[in-house]
Design a protein around this motif. Sequence first.
Motif, PDB file in Angstrom:
ATOM      1  N   VAL A 111      12.941 -12.920 -43.182  1.00 51.39           N
ATOM      2  CA  VAL A 111      14.480 -13.211 -42.541  1.00 51.39           C
ATOM      3  C   VAL A 111      14.783 -14.739 -42.786  1.00 51.39           C
ATOM      4  O   VAL A 111      14.007 -15.369 -42.093  1.00 51.39           O
ATOM      5  N   ALA A 112      16.223 -14.768 -43.098  1.00 54.28           N
ATOM      6  CA  ALA A 112      16.673 -16.057 -43.076  1.00 54.28           C
ATOM      7  C   ALA A 112      16.521 -16.687 -41.892  1.00 54.28           C
ATOM      8  O   ALA A 112      16.790 -16.441 -40.675  1.00 54.28           O
ATOM      9  N   ARG A 113      16.489 -18.264 -42.172  1.00 53.29           N
ATOM     10  CA  ARG A 113      16.287 -19.116 -40.570  1.00 53.29           C
ATOM     11  C   ARG A 113      17.493 -19.029 -39.955  1.00 53.29           C
ATOM     12  O   ARG A 113      17.485 -18.872 -38.716  1.00 53.29           O
ATOM     13  N   TRP A 114      18.695 -18.805 -40.860  1.00 53.67           N
ATOM     14  CA  TRP A 114      19.978 -18.875 -39.920  1.00 53.67           C
ATOM     15  C   TRP A 114      20.338 -17.917 -38.904  1.00 53.67           C
ATOM     16  O   TRP A 114      20.797 -18.008 -38.009  1.00 53.67           O
ATOM     17  N   LYS A 115      19.375 -16.765 -39.363  1.00 54.03           N
ATOM     18  CA  LYS A 115      19.647 -15.410 -38.301  1.00 54.03           C
ATOM     19  C   LYS A 115      18.905 -15.807 -37.129  1.00 54.03           C
ATOM     20  O   LYS A 115      19.567 -15.486 -36.143  1.00 54.03           O
ATOM     21  N   PHE A 116      17.844 -16.577 -37.118  1.00 54.20           N
ATOM     22  CA  PHE A 116      17.319 -16.976 -35.994  1.00 54.20           C
ATOM     23  C   PHE A 116      17.801 -17.755 -35.134  1.00 54.20           C
ATOM     24  O   PHE A 116      17.945 -18.113 -33.911  1.00 54.20           O
ATOM     25  N   ILE A 131      21.064 -18.458 -35.291  1.00 57.24           N
ATOM     26  CA  ILE A 131      22.369 -17.669 -34.740  1.00 57.24           C
ATOM     27  C   ILE A 131      21.723 -16.969 -33.438  1.00 57.24           C
ATOM     28  O   ILE A 131      22.640 -17.207 -32.345  1.00 57.24           O
ATOM     29  N   ARG A 132      20.831 -16.367 -33.650  1.00 58.06           N
ATOM     30  CA  ARG A 132      20.449 -15.455 -32.419  1.00 58.06           C
ATOM     31  C   ARG A 132      20.253 -16.313 -31.329  1.00 58.06           C
ATOM     32  O   ARG A 132      20.604 -16.318 -30.083  1.00 58.06           O
ATOM     33  N   HIS A 173       9.132 -12.820 -39.947  1.00 55.58           N
ATOM     34  CA  HIS A 173       9.394 -13.726 -39.176  1.00 55.58           C
ATOM     35  C   HIS A 173       8.962 -15.069 -39.304  1.00 55.58           C
ATOM     36  O   HIS A 173       9.135 -15.755 -38.288  1.00 55.58           O
ATOM     37  N   ASN A 197      11.069 -17.958 -38.140  1.00 52.93           N
ATOM     38  CA  ASN A 197      11.420 -18.052 -36.641  1.00 52.93           C
ATOM     39  C   ASN A 197       9.977 -18.748 -35.968  1.00 52.93           C
ATOM     40  O   ASN A 197      10.117 -18.719 -34.782  1.00 52.93           O
TER      41      ASN A 197
END
Lengths: 231, 203
Positions: free
Chosen positions: A19-24, A26-27, B71, B74
């Motif tokens: 999953v793209a880093r930017w999504k994390f 933003i979360r 992930h 993350n």
Amino acid sequence: MSISDNVLKTIEEKNITPVARWKFVIRNIVLWTLVVISMLIGALAVSTLLHIVHNNDWDIYEYLGKTLWAYVTTVFPYLWLFAAALFLGLTYAIVRQTKTGYRYATLVFFAIILLVSVILGTVFYMFGAGKRIDEALLRYIPAYTNLPHNELAVWNSPGLGLLSGTITEIVNDDIFILEDFSHNEWVIIEDDADWRKNGLRAVGSEVKLIGAYENEQVFIAREIRPWERAR
Amino acid sequence: MSAPRMNEHNPYSEKTDEELVALTIQNKQRYLYLMQRYEQRLIRYVQRIILCSREDAEDVVQETFIKTYEHLNNFDASLKFSSWIYRIAHNEAINALRKISRLPLTPRTEEEHFFLENIADSSDLEEEMLRKMESESVRAALSNISEKYREVLILKFLEEKSYEEISDILKKPVGTVGTLINRAKVKLREELQNRTHSYVDKR
């Protein structure tokens, strides 16, 4: 075939990608924004609580035939205490959802959030935020006016020696005309009245009177205070 | 590019987990080396905490690896990668717990001896009593205490994790981990004592 081989094969076959880093990112930003918003709302609740507590007339319980304890427990602004506690808890819960939120010891962490909320709430109170919130709700939310911490009902009890309203005419040094907040007109006779908290003896001034009911049109005032909260 | 095989020479054996994470983000084939490091450890860990068959544990670890890969971006560099992947395995194991059936307990002598030595060295447990207990009893006692207590004991004494690592795996403050471990020791001791009494009564 080992599990690792299997997983790599699955990743390739199903074209699974990280999953793209930017999504994390933003979360994380959303979570911390919610923390800040929740803490600000909690602090505003604290400031309103402080405003009401500070401006309430805690010394009039005797006129109402109550003990101090009974009076305090009746008029205490529980709504704001509950709101402050709610957002304190919400702040705590959201921080726990952040990446490192679990690391803080519960009690210490809770104490820190409480302390920050109280300090921030006090600062807001000093800048008049609590007053503005209380006034806005009194003006625009009818249900809020009926809450026990609202002073209006208490100060509209001439039979108990408590009256409030707007000065409409200054007759002489001892007498003025007052229109109470239910639009009844009263002749106020000052019996060596004590003007407290810089109460203003002028037309248009909103005041609270402590004294004695004389008849349907006359009230003897012994103490006069400014009406500081909105109605 | 074909996937590297387990039995090939591993050119990344000197790399840290964190370096391999960075390399995996650039090239997914590198993920194999990272998985190989944890495959057996995680299978054992999952089996221990949810008391399931090896097949069920393998399914859980497979899911763990896929979730970890998804992930990777993350991954928080302030954590050890091992703590992070154990955390994901813990979550997957707990999720799987509802679906899979638990196995009857089988003795694992070598493992339990290791556990006994570890736990006896570290604590105020009645060392002599523990040392004398048979490994099967310890395993059975462990299976009878609640999962939250069993897991901290496994992490501390079988996986040999530090308090900080356990804190990161279970997402609990370090102080809470300490409290949990102490309570878990008490629970385990009580369970072992009950078993000893039952054994004596039977005789």
